[in-house]
Scaffold this active site. Structure first.
Site, PDB file in Angstrom:
ATOM      1  N   LYS B  81       0.860  -1.186   0.000  1.00  0.00           N
ATOM      2  CA  LYS B  81       0.000   0.000   0.000  1.00  0.00           C
ATOM      3  C   LYS B  81       0.898   1.238   0.000  1.00  0.00           C
ATOM      4  CE  LYS B  81      -3.875   2.004   2.623  1.00  0.00           C
ATOM      5  NZ  LYS B  81      -4.802   1.794   3.758  1.00  0.00           N
ATOM      6  N   SER B 156      -9.508   2.052   2.810  1.00  0.00           N
ATOM      7  CA  SER B 156      -8.623   2.789   1.942  1.00  0.00           C
ATOM      8  C   SER B 156      -7.581   1.938   1.218  1.00  0.00           C
ATOM      9  CB  SER B 156      -7.880   3.846   2.763  1.00  0.00           C
ATOM     10  OG  SER B 156      -7.083   3.208   3.755  1.00  0.00           O
ATOM     11  N   SER B 180     -10.036  -0.475   6.925  1.00  0.00           N
ATOM     12  CA  SER B 180      -9.406  -0.318   5.613  1.00  0.00           C
ATOM     13  C   SER B 180      -8.658  -1.547   5.100  1.00  0.00           C
ATOM     14  CB  SER B 180      -8.460   0.886   5.627  1.00  0.00           C
ATOM     15  OG  SER B 180      -9.192   2.076   5.679  1.00  0.00           O
TER      16      SER B 180
END
Lengths: 70, 463
Positions: B81, B156, B180
């Site tokens: 990420k 996210s 997330s």
């Protein structure tokens, strides 16, 4: 102490923003109010005399080590 | 095995192929890089592809495998990420503020997985500062859900979810402040583990809300999450919240099944607003766990309705982190994200403290529920992934969350797929356990996945 109102009004959002020195566009005030209403609902429903205080911020590790006493 | 099947292989299977020299990590990384080039144009999962680095990592892993000193993650591709600092590789946090940030260090998680021999394919997109949805005009186009490109992949950790579902990586790392990791796992039909608070280091990962932020693995199965957690877990002095708790062997008991485990279902709160198809899939999953030998019963968490106080904590801490930039460079934030972050500046100090007191109560009540059962099982999301058109309405509110309670309590929680909606989108449940008992959580998830095929379905991804 006066009882807290159950909901957050738009005027209250504006006043909070003014006190915080933050400029929030008029068009977004409703959205922000929605956050505040939802987030504060359980807090406004809380009898703060019945809930324990949060645990102490300072703890000591009896085993020592680099974090002890921090 | 066809190339398409191979790109969805798990860590154990790939490790076997590498060790028997039936597959070269270099060839495998090359195939995945070609697949990313071919398919990611429509998915936007990757913000940076590190092809040269991937091939160098793969060659190093191949050498280690030949020497016979390679661990189980050697040669396994991973995408990080874009919130995780990576040495010499741009790390944007999905934000214009960090558009040109090239860290001179690897964060702890990346260092540990690279040390374990994983192959870095690149960085995958995150919502802006792991918080906002990407609105039109955002610096990066949003990742799309491989099951239906008109739908969000969740966030996210949106790029992680999309890349895993599309077979564009084998593992990924996400972060989870209010769901997330588990949200994208639910919406993309994959697995995601939010470990116990303090189990996996957050050092070098851009902060959203430090008392709620967790880092953890995302993969296509509970087993693959276990492999990655094994390398990630352990004390890190660079993270002040990092635990000294000894690390368990997460793989040793993985095949133990759920026979004799007591599973609790919290009927209050967690089913409010949940769509009927999600409830039906959840009940079928409970039936399956019962058939596998678990005892299922209802339990209560009296303070569960205090969960929305979560937002006071998250927004206040996020505002505290961003205040200087919000005041000095507001134009560098996406418009809606900026105003959501500013909302955090409107809470009073006493409201933040009261929210923490409610959190302590929720933590105690949940711990009490876990005295009578080994695990809690709840629907991860209220329904399948919504369409972009729905969430891109600037006035779209934060929906009620089934995931936030486990950020408030810090308990280990794994999301796994439980079926599909009539519209063909994945559904999911989450399994939560006692502090630092990831082993039981993963064991239950693995047992469920051995008995079901939901995690083996593949989206219709085309170039």
């Amino acid at each position: 102490m006066p009882e807290m109102p159950p909901d957050v009004t738009l005027d209250e959002v504006k006043e909070r923003a003014r006190l915080a020195g933050l400029s929030i566009p008029e068009a977004r005030l409703g959205l922000v109010r929605g956050f505040l209403v939802n987030a504060l609902r359980p807090i406004r429903a809380l009898d703060t005399r019945t809930v324990r205080t949060v645990e102490p911020a300072v703890t000591f590790d009896p085993k020592g080590g680099p974090e002890a006493g921090s | 095995m066809s190339a398409d099947e191979l790109c969805y292989a798990g860590i154990r299977e790939l490790g076997g192929l590498f060790r028997r020299r039936e597959l070269s990590p270099v060839d495998y990384a090359t195939d995945l890089l070609h697949r990313i080039e071919r398919l990611d144009k429509s998915l936007n999962a990757y913000v940076t592809v590190t092809a040269e680095r991937a091939l160098a990592d793969a060659r190093a892993a191949e050498a280690a495998l030949r020497r016979g000193d390679a661990g189980p993650l050697a040669g396994i591709p991973i995408a990080y990420k874009d919130l995780y600092a990576t040495k010499g590789i741009r790390t944007t946090a999905g934000s214009a503020l960090l558009a040109d940030w090239v860290p001179d260090f690897d964060c702890t998680c990346v260092a540990r997985l690279q040390q374990a021999g994983m192959v870095m394919l690149g960085k995958v997109i995150t919502h802006e500062f792991a918080f906002g949805i990407q609105f039109p005009g955002h610096r990066f186009p949003p990742a799309r859900n491989p099951w239906n490109l008109d739908h969000i992949p969740g966030g996210s950790s949106s790029g992680s979810g999309a890349a895993l579902a599309a077979g564009l990586t084998v593992g990924s790392l996400g972060s989870d402040t209010g769901g997330s990791i588990r949200g994208p796992a639910a919406f993309c039909g994959i697995a995601g583990l939010k470990p116990t608070y303090g189990r996996v280091s957050r050092a070098g990962v851009v902060t959203l809300s430090w008392t709620l932020d967790h880092t953890g693995p995302m993969a296509r199965s509970a087993e693959d999450c276990a492999f990655m957690l094994q390398a990630l877990a352990g004390h890190d002095p660079a993270d002040p919240a990092s635990a000294h708790e000894p690390v368990t062997d997460y793989l040793a008991g993985l095949e133990g099944g759920v026979e004799g485990l007591k599973v609790g279902v919290v009927r209050d709160y967690f089913f409010d607003g949940v769509e009927p198809e999600t409830v039906a899939a959840f009940e079928r999953a409970l039936g399956e766990l019962g058939r596998l030998g678990a005892t299922v019963r209802d339990v209560t968490i009296p303070s569960i309705h205090a969960t929305p106080a979560f937002m006071v904590i998250m927004l206040t801490e996020a505002f505290a982190y961003h205040e200087r930039d919000l005041r000095e460079r507001p134009e560098l934030y996406g418009e809606v994200v900026r105003e959501k972050l500013m909302a955090g500046g409107l809470f009073r100090a006493d409201e933040y403290v009261q929210a923490q007191r409610l959190r302590a109560q929720l933590r105690e009540d949940t711990a009490r529920a876990l005295e009578s059962v080994d695990l809690l099982i709840t629907p991860t999301a209220l329904g399948p992934a919504p369409a972009f058109a729905t969430v891109l309405d600037p006035d779209f509110p934060f929906a009620k969350s089934n995931m936030g309670p486990f950020n408030m309590t810090g308990l280990p929680t794994l999301a796994v797929p439980t079926g599909f909606s009539s519209s063909g989108l994945p559904l999911s449940l989450q399994i939560s356990g006692r502090p630092f008992d990831e082993a039981t959580v993963l064991r239950a998830g693995h047992a469920y996945q051995r008995a079901t095929e939901w995690h083996r379905r593949r989206p219709p991804v085309r170039a």
